[in-house]
Design an enzyme around this catalytic site. Sequence first.
Site, PDB file in Angstrom:
ATOM      1  N   ASP A 228       6.047  19.582  21.741  1.00  0.00           N
ATOM      2  CA  ASP A 228       4.894  18.698  22.271  1.00  0.00           C
ATOM      3  C   ASP A 228       3.519  19.417  22.834  1.00  0.00           C
ATOM      4  OD1 ASP A 228       6.533  16.568  22.143  1.00  0.00           O
ATOM      5  OD2 ASP A 228       7.579  16.962  24.168  1.00  0.00           O
ATOM      6  N   GLU A 229       3.248  20.559  22.121  1.00  0.00           N
ATOM      7  CA  GLU A 229       2.124  21.281  22.761  1.00  0.00           C
ATOM      8  C   GLU A 229       1.289  21.473  21.572  1.00  0.00           C
ATOM      9  OE1 GLU A 229       3.179  25.129  24.562  1.00  0.00           O
ATOM     10  OE2 GLU A 229       4.604  24.116  26.252  1.00  0.00           O
TER      11      GLU A 229
END
EC number: 3.5.1.10
Length: 285
Positions: A228-229
């Site tokens: 999620d980055e």
Amino acid sequence: MTDTYILTLQCPDQPGLVAEVASCITEYTGNILEAHNFNDRDAKRFFMRIEFDLAEASACAKFKDAFTVLADTKGMDWALRDKRQARKVLLLVSKFDHCLSDLLYRNRIGELDMDVVGVISNHPAESIGTTSLKHFPFWHFPITKETKPQQEAQIKQVVEETGAELVVLARYMQILSDDMSSYLEGRCINIHHSFLPGFKGAQPYHQAHARGVKMIGATAHYVTADLDEGPIIHQDVETVSHADTPQDMVRKGRDIERQVLAEAVRLHLEDRVLLDGQKTIVFRS
């Protein structure tokens, strides 16, 4: 008849780039329809997207040869695409079908120009709500912790066999391995059901409710090995209040997720997203 092309490029920033690129296009009967450029002054990088017509089909090959010389001189990473060619897209989904159904609907009405080469799920087709699956090749690849490498190998095989240029995780609720993330680098978009970088992991709407937030959101980003980055493509938010339950937030969140993912896919398909390290340069129409 004219053919329309999209040229994207990035390179070290230096004087005269806009003029030299435009001159190269016009020299070969090109007519510029839309142009965007951006200078990242911190990174000293130049980014550009140009959409243009060529009056003569034979001019394309000559333009490519000439532009290759210019690009080599300026240290450019560049790509040229015929706008008429729809991108091949592979969609991955688990049980929640709202994003999948929305993408297929937008494709059907011509809002998203993509050649859907198939749908993959870790659940059987009958457990997915949409009826649109019957119109596309479908693969059911179950997955467990023990079979993850084999399951991802099956997905890779489908990507290779279909020639998929973009993989969309339309609420595919499995974390890709580092190997799979690297394999799909720059060509895999995920929709995260929160406004990153806050509220990562499971039940983000419940986390948001517990914190008493006044806005919820969704984030579409490229997949990387860092969960999620990845570089963010598009985000949006929705106002909520103390009266909203977690279920209310989930309902509102579904709408945001659909809109955000569809917009991110559109931007990618139209070559409007250029990677700038861990960030993106997004040239909106």
